[in-house]
Scaffold this motif. Structure first.
Motif, PDB file in Angstrom:
ATOM      1  N   GLN A  61       0.832  -1.204   0.000  1.00 43.88           N
ATOM      2  CA  GLN A  61       0.000   0.000   0.000  1.00 43.88           C
ATOM      3  C   GLN A  61       0.869   1.257   0.000  1.00 43.88           C
ATOM      4  O   GLN A  61       0.572   2.230  -0.689  1.00 43.88           O
ATOM      5  CB  GLN A  61      -0.926  -0.012   1.225  1.00 43.88           C
ATOM      6  CG  GLN A  61      -1.924   1.129   1.250  1.00 43.88           C
ATOM      7  CD  GLN A  61      -2.843   1.027   2.455  1.00 43.88           C
ATOM      8  OE1 GLN A  61      -2.596   0.273   3.383  1.00 43.88           O
ATOM      9  NE2 GLN A  61      -3.905   1.806   2.454  1.00 43.88           N
ATOM     10  N   LYS A  62       1.958   1.230   0.766  1.00 45.99           N
ATOM     11  CA  LYS A  62       2.817   2.399   0.907  1.00 45.99           C
ATOM     12  C   LYS A  62       3.634   2.690  -0.361  1.00 45.99           C
ATOM     13  O   LYS A  62       3.900   3.851  -0.675  1.00 45.99           O
ATOM     14  CB  LYS A  62       3.745   2.220   2.113  1.00 45.99           C
ATOM     15  CG  LYS A  62       3.015   2.283   3.451  1.00 45.99           C
ATOM     16  CD  LYS A  62       3.977   2.257   4.607  1.00 45.99           C
ATOM     17  CE  LYS A  62       3.228   2.363   5.935  1.00 45.99           C
ATOM     18  NZ  LYS A  62       2.417   3.600   6.023  1.00 45.99           N
ATOM     19  N   ALA A  64       2.704   1.843  -3.373  1.00 48.65           N
ATOM     20  CA  ALA A  64       1.804   1.864  -4.542  1.00 48.65           C
ATOM     21  C   ALA A  64       2.064   3.066  -5.470  1.00 48.65           C
ATOM     22  O   ALA A  64       2.081   2.900  -6.697  1.00 48.65           O
ATOM     23  CB  ALA A  64       0.351   1.838  -4.087  1.00 48.65           C
ATOM     24  N   THR A 160      -5.842  -2.338   4.795  1.00 53.68           N
ATOM     25  CA  THR A 160      -4.759  -2.625   3.846  1.00 53.68           C
ATOM     26  C   THR A 160      -5.090  -2.233   2.406  1.00 53.68           C
ATOM     27  O   THR A 160      -4.279  -2.478   1.511  1.00 53.68           O
ATOM     28  CB  THR A 160      -4.417  -4.132   3.870  1.00 53.68           C
ATOM     29  OG1 THR A 160      -5.591  -4.893   3.578  1.00 53.68           O
ATOM     30  CG2 THR A 160      -3.868  -4.555   5.217  1.00 53.68           C
ATOM     31  N   THR A 161      -6.235  -1.641   2.188  1.00 52.70           N
ATOM     32  CA  THR A 161      -6.647  -1.326   0.815  1.00 52.70           C
ATOM     33  C   THR A 161      -6.110   0.020   0.357  1.00 52.70           C
ATOM     34  O   THR A 161      -6.231   1.027   1.075  1.00 52.70           O
ATOM     35  CB  THR A 161      -8.185  -1.322   0.707  1.00 52.70           C
ATOM     36  OG1 THR A 161      -8.684  -2.623   1.012  1.00 52.70           O
ATOM     37  CG2 THR A 161      -8.622  -0.948  -0.710  1.00 52.70           C
ATOM     38  N   ASN A 162      -5.531   0.018  -0.807  1.00 50.88           N
ATOM     39  CA  ASN A 162      -5.100   1.258  -1.442  1.00 50.88           C
ATOM     40  C   ASN A 162      -6.270   1.782  -2.280  1.00 50.88           C
ATOM     41  O   ASN A 162      -6.531   1.295  -3.378  1.00 50.88           O
ATOM     42  CB  ASN A 162      -3.879   0.991  -2.331  1.00 50.88           C
ATOM     43  CG  ASN A 162      -3.453   2.233  -3.113  1.00 50.88           C
ATOM     44  OD1 ASN A 162      -3.806   3.353  -2.760  1.00 50.88           O
ATOM     45  ND2 ASN A 162      -2.711   2.021  -4.192  1.00 50.88           N
ATOM     46  N   ASP A 165      -6.135   2.683  -6.008  1.00 50.03           N
ATOM     47  CA  ASP A 165      -6.195   1.615  -7.008  1.00 50.03           C
ATOM     48  C   ASP A 165      -7.661   1.227  -7.193  1.00 50.03           C
ATOM     49  O   ASP A 165      -8.308   0.736  -6.260  1.00 50.03           O
ATOM     50  CB  ASP A 165      -5.384   0.412  -6.524  1.00 50.03           C
ATOM     51  CG  ASP A 165      -5.283  -0.685  -7.577  1.00 50.03           C
ATOM     52  OD1 ASP A 165      -6.303  -0.973  -8.228  1.00 50.03           O
ATOM     53  OD2 ASP A 165      -4.191  -1.272  -7.717  1.00 50.03           O
ATOM     54  N   GLN A 168      -8.594  -2.456  -6.282  1.00 51.05           N
ATOM     55  CA  GLN A 168      -8.647  -2.696  -4.841  1.00 51.05           C
ATOM     56  C   GLN A 168      -9.856  -2.010  -4.224  1.00 51.05           C
ATOM     57  O   GLN A 168     -10.494  -2.546  -3.317  1.00 51.05           O
ATOM     58  CB  GLN A 168      -7.365  -2.191  -4.173  1.00 51.05           C
ATOM     59  CG  GLN A 168      -6.131  -2.988  -4.502  1.00 51.05           C
ATOM     60  CD  GLN A 168      -4.935  -2.592  -3.656  1.00 51.05           C
ATOM     61  OE1 GLN A 168      -5.046  -2.398  -2.444  1.00 51.05           O
ATOM     62  NE2 GLN A 168      -3.784  -2.464  -4.289  1.00 51.05           N
ATOM     63  N   ASN A 209       0.239  -2.587  11.206  1.00 53.38           N
ATOM     64  CA  ASN A 209       0.285  -1.289  10.529  1.00 53.38           C
ATOM     65  C   ASN A 209       1.069  -0.280  11.361  1.00 53.38           C
ATOM     66  O   ASN A 209       1.902   0.472  10.852  1.00 53.38           O
ATOM     67  CB  ASN A 209      -1.125  -0.764  10.284  1.00 53.38           C
ATOM     68  CG  ASN A 209      -1.844  -1.509   9.181  1.00 53.38           C
ATOM     69  OD1 ASN A 209      -1.394  -2.553   8.731  1.00 53.38           O
ATOM     70  ND2 ASN A 209      -2.978  -0.987   8.757  1.00 53.38           N
TER      71      ASN A 209
END
Length: 229
Positions: A61-62, A64, A160-162, A165, A168, A209
């Motif tokens: 995620q970070k 991305a 945890t979802t970006n 995107d 996602q 996290n």
């Protein structure tokens, strides 16, 4: 041919009855509590795998935006170079994009075995097969548990979802609906398992996290200090 799987189902049944006996010893005889204890045991056993999965998901995620920048730079020009750069980025950040598969593969036989076990469970005391508002953990079609399964799936996925995107982001909303529907069609005991599994997973993910953010900030601080010298 599937004798080994029957052994898993029988083992799951025996473990459930043993945990029920444990709750009976505590003076709180309940198959619902037995399922909660079973879920915690399974989640604890899977934690080493889950920790790697959760860490990778946070880091994915970070990084991305960096992945997107690489994709845009090499899009339509050099796909092989693009994949190479992305893999290098993953390696630099200790990310394994396949880390999420193993815990899922390990959990699937457990879910299927628990489904088979609960569908016609030989309760030692059927009076203790109820839990809160559920008349029997072998019954299907519990709307409340289905909603809880959907909500806890959403909350865990949200960590945890970006959302930048689109794929996602779509999964963030569609997967809880799918899980909720599944939870409605399976025995209530399995839906309860899913709710507890998601809840414990969300708590673990929150800590992962936090730890990952602190570690990344620490590394960034050290690098910044070196550059300023």
């Amino acid at each position: 041919m599937f004798g080994w799987f029957d052994s898993i189902v029988n083992g799951m049944t025996a473990l459930m009855n043993w945990l029920y006996g444990f709750t009976n010893t505590l003076g709180l005889p309940s198959y619902g509590l037995a399922i909660i204890l079973l879920t915690i045991l399974i989640k604890t056993a899977l934690y080493p795998l889950s920790k790697k999965q959760m860490h990778s998901m946070v880091m994915m995620q970070k990084i991305a935006p960096e992945v997107k920048a690489i994709q845009e730079k090499y899009k339509g020009k050099d796909p092989q170079k693009m994949q190479q750069k992305i893999m290098e980025l993953y390696k630099e950040n200790n990310v394994n994009p396949m880390a999420g598969c193993l815990p899922l593969l390990v959990q699937m036989p457990i879910l299927i075995a628990l489904y088979r076990a609960l569908y016609a469970f030989p309760f030692k005391n059927p009076d203790h097969a109820n839990f809160l508002w559920v008349s029997s953990l072998s019954n299907t079609g519990d709307i409340a548990l289905a909603l809880l399964a959907a909500i806890t799936t959403y909350l865990q996925s949200k960590l945890t979802t970006n959302t930048q995107d689109q794929t996602q982001k779509t999964m963030l909303y569609t997967m809880p609906l799918f899980i909720g529907w599944i939870a409605y069609t399976v025995p209530a005991g399995l839906a309860l398992y899913w709710v507890v599994f998601n809840t414990v997973g969300a708590i673990q993910q929150w800590f992962i996290n936090k730890q990952t953010l602190q570690l990344k900030e620490g590394v960034t601080g050290v690098e910044g200090s070196r550059k300023s010298r």
